[in-house]
Write an enzyme that holds these catalytic residues in place. Structure first.
Site, PDB file in Angstrom:
ATOM      1  N   ASP A   1       0.846  -1.195   0.000  1.00 43.06           N
ATOM      2  CA  ASP A   1       0.000   0.000   0.000  1.00 43.06           C
ATOM      3  C   ASP A   1       0.884   1.249   0.000  1.00 43.06           C
ATOM      4  OD1 ASP A   1      -2.354   1.778   0.695  1.00 43.06           O
ATOM      5  OD2 ASP A   1      -3.291  -0.169   1.045  1.00 43.06           O
TER       6      ASP A   1
ATOM      7  N   HIS B   1      -3.577   5.802   3.234  1.00 48.14           N
ATOM      8  CA  HIS B   1      -4.374   4.608   2.977  1.00 48.14           C
ATOM      9  C   HIS B   1      -3.815   3.382   3.685  1.00 48.14           C
ATOM     10  CE1 HIS B   1      -6.265   1.504   0.287  1.00 48.14           C
ATOM     11  NE2 HIS B   1      -7.261   2.381   0.321  1.00 48.14           N
TER      12      HIS B   1
ATOM     13  N   SER C   1     -11.621  -1.296   0.007  1.00 42.56           N
ATOM     14  CA  SER C   1     -10.280  -1.215   0.598  1.00 42.56           C
ATOM     15  C   SER C   1     -10.300  -1.562   2.074  1.00 42.56           C
ATOM     16  CB  SER C   1      -9.711   0.193   0.443  1.00 42.56           C
ATOM     17  OG  SER C   1      -9.329   0.457  -0.872  1.00 42.56           O
TER      18      SER C   1
END
Length: 443
Positions: free
Chosen positions: A144, A182, A381
């Site tokens: 990520d 994220h 996600s």
């Protein structure tokens, strides 16, 4: 806290990782990056001898990430031992602005103070499952944007094993730290320790940050695949990628040419014992008819996860389809925008934004809900890492289980589907307690 309609609209527009394809992947020297399928054991050497640079050798040599001039695909394919060569693409995430005046005192001071807001863990019976397993002795890789290495609820991050695998890294000094937001949010869903605010599905697992994003620009498929390969190399029990190309692609799409190499890398990782969890995508897309697909999750070696709401309904943005979806997990928001915003729904519905998923957040970024170090966002996600954390619980109890057996245990413990053929939920919505109890019967 007062959450108005403007904030709702802004939040819905930014579901999860709002990714866009920004073009062909460029190399650090200004050339083009290619994903290359190799058939011969010496392909790396022959490609290099032909004048191209090999950045990564993956899947035990069957996939190469190569850089060279523009329009060189045909020339690379002419090299002995090469079957295919296709230009790589770059995926870019939207990013929030840093908070120059982060309020350290806004962090909860003791205990896991925010667990009452973790409806996702309550719906999937994660907290009682911890009486049986917490992920101790396991390892989960997060492919990520990196992970906040200083977050108080992420003290289980192994920075030494972490890696930055970035084609054109504009922040090499960050290392495996978070170049955005994220990865930190995803990591907390998997394995936040509860030292301060929130608890992950596997709070005692070891988190490995594998950063594939620079601070400005996008991640290439080549680097994402290299991250998966590295996760298998270090013996990760699970590797999560909550990333993918936007939109539902069709068989004639140019990126369809990358499918075989993606499957090859994923299969290699699975053979080595690493389960790969991926998000189904946030386009409300039908992956069941017309050959629709997304990448990199639409390959059989990936365990693909759709997103559900606090009411155990398919979230309005989640992709669906029996051809892709293996399992479902909480990702936040309801089955319609109107219910999500509170315009319709049931009396006990959670209001926006509390119907999104609360997790860890970089401490130097503004929290949209005023809880520094924590924030609520929604998306597939957020669903995939719920399953990666559950894989760690299974591996703690069954350390010798292969990936197929781990997947089977998770699917058998799921609820809300008849068999494995639900287009919305696959085998059902994960339930951590069901899963671990099925493994501890008779102990």
């Amino acid at each position: 806290m007062n959450f108005g309609r403007r904030m709702f609209i802004k939040g819905v527009a930014g579901i999860g990782a709002a990714a866009t394809i920004t073009g062909t992947a460029s190399a650090a020297d200004g050339g083009v990056q290619y994903i290359v399928g190799a058939t011969g054991s010496g392909a790396r050497d022959t490609v290099a001898h032909a004048g191209f640079s090999v950045r990564h050798e993956l899947a035990e040599g069957s996939v190469l990430v190569v850089t060279g001039p523009a329009d060189a695909a045909a020339e690379i394919e002419s090299v002995g031992g090469v079957s295919t060569a296709n230009p790589d693409v770059t995926l870019e995430l939207n990013r929030p602005e840093p908070d120059a005046q982060a309020d350290d005192e806004a962090l909860p001071s003791e205990g896991a103070a925010l667990t009452e807001l973790q409806w996702d863990k309550q719906e999937t019976d994660v907290f009682p499952a911890h009486e049986h397993a917490t992920g101790e002795g396991t390892r989960v890789a997060i492919i990520d944007t990196g992970i906040d290495l200083d977050h108080p609820d992420l003290g289980n991050v192994n920075e030494e094993l972490g890696r930055a695998i970035v084609a054109a890294d504009d922040v090499p000094e960050v290392g495996p730290g978070d170049s955005g937001y994220h990865g930190t949010h995803v990591a907390g869903i998997v394995g936040a320790t509860g030292e301060v605010g929130v608890v992950g599905t596997a709070p005692d697992t070891e988190l490995i940050p594998i950063r594939v994003f620079p601070s400005d620009g996008g991640a290439t498929f080549g680097d994402i695949l290299a991250g998966i390969d590295y996760a298998a190399e270090i013996g990760a029990d699970a590797a999560n990628f909550s990333l993918g190309i936007p939109g539902v692609q069709r068989p004639g799409s140019a990126v369809n040419k990358l499918k075989a190499e993606i499957q090859g890398v994923f299969q290699s990782a699975v053979r080595r014992g690493t389960m790969i969890t991926g998000s189904a995508g946030n386009d409300s897309g039908n992956l069941q008819q017309g050959g629709g697909f997304t990448l990199p999750n639409s390959v059989s070696a990936a365990f693909t996860v759709s997103a559900t709401s606090p009411a155990d309904t398919l979230s309005f943005y989640s992709n669906f389809g029996t051809s892709d979806v293996d399992i479902a997990a909480p990702g936040g928001y309801y089955e319609t925008i109107s219910r999500t915003s509170g315009e319709t729904g049931e009396p006990d519905d959670l209001p926006f934004p509390l119907n999104a998923v609360l997790s860890t957040w970089p401490t130097d970024l503004t929290s949209s809900v005023g809880l520094q170090g924590y924030d609520l966002i929604a998306g597939t996600s957020m669903a995939a890492p719920q399953v990666a954390g559950l894989a760690a619980l299974v591996r703690e109890l069954e350390p010798d289980a292969n990936v197929s057996q781990v997947r089977q245990a998770i699917q058998q413990g799921a609820e809300g589907a008849n068999g494995k053929s639900s287009p919305e939920f696959g085998a059902g919505i994960v339930n951590a307690l069901n899963t671990v109890e099925s493994l501890t019967i008779g102990e």
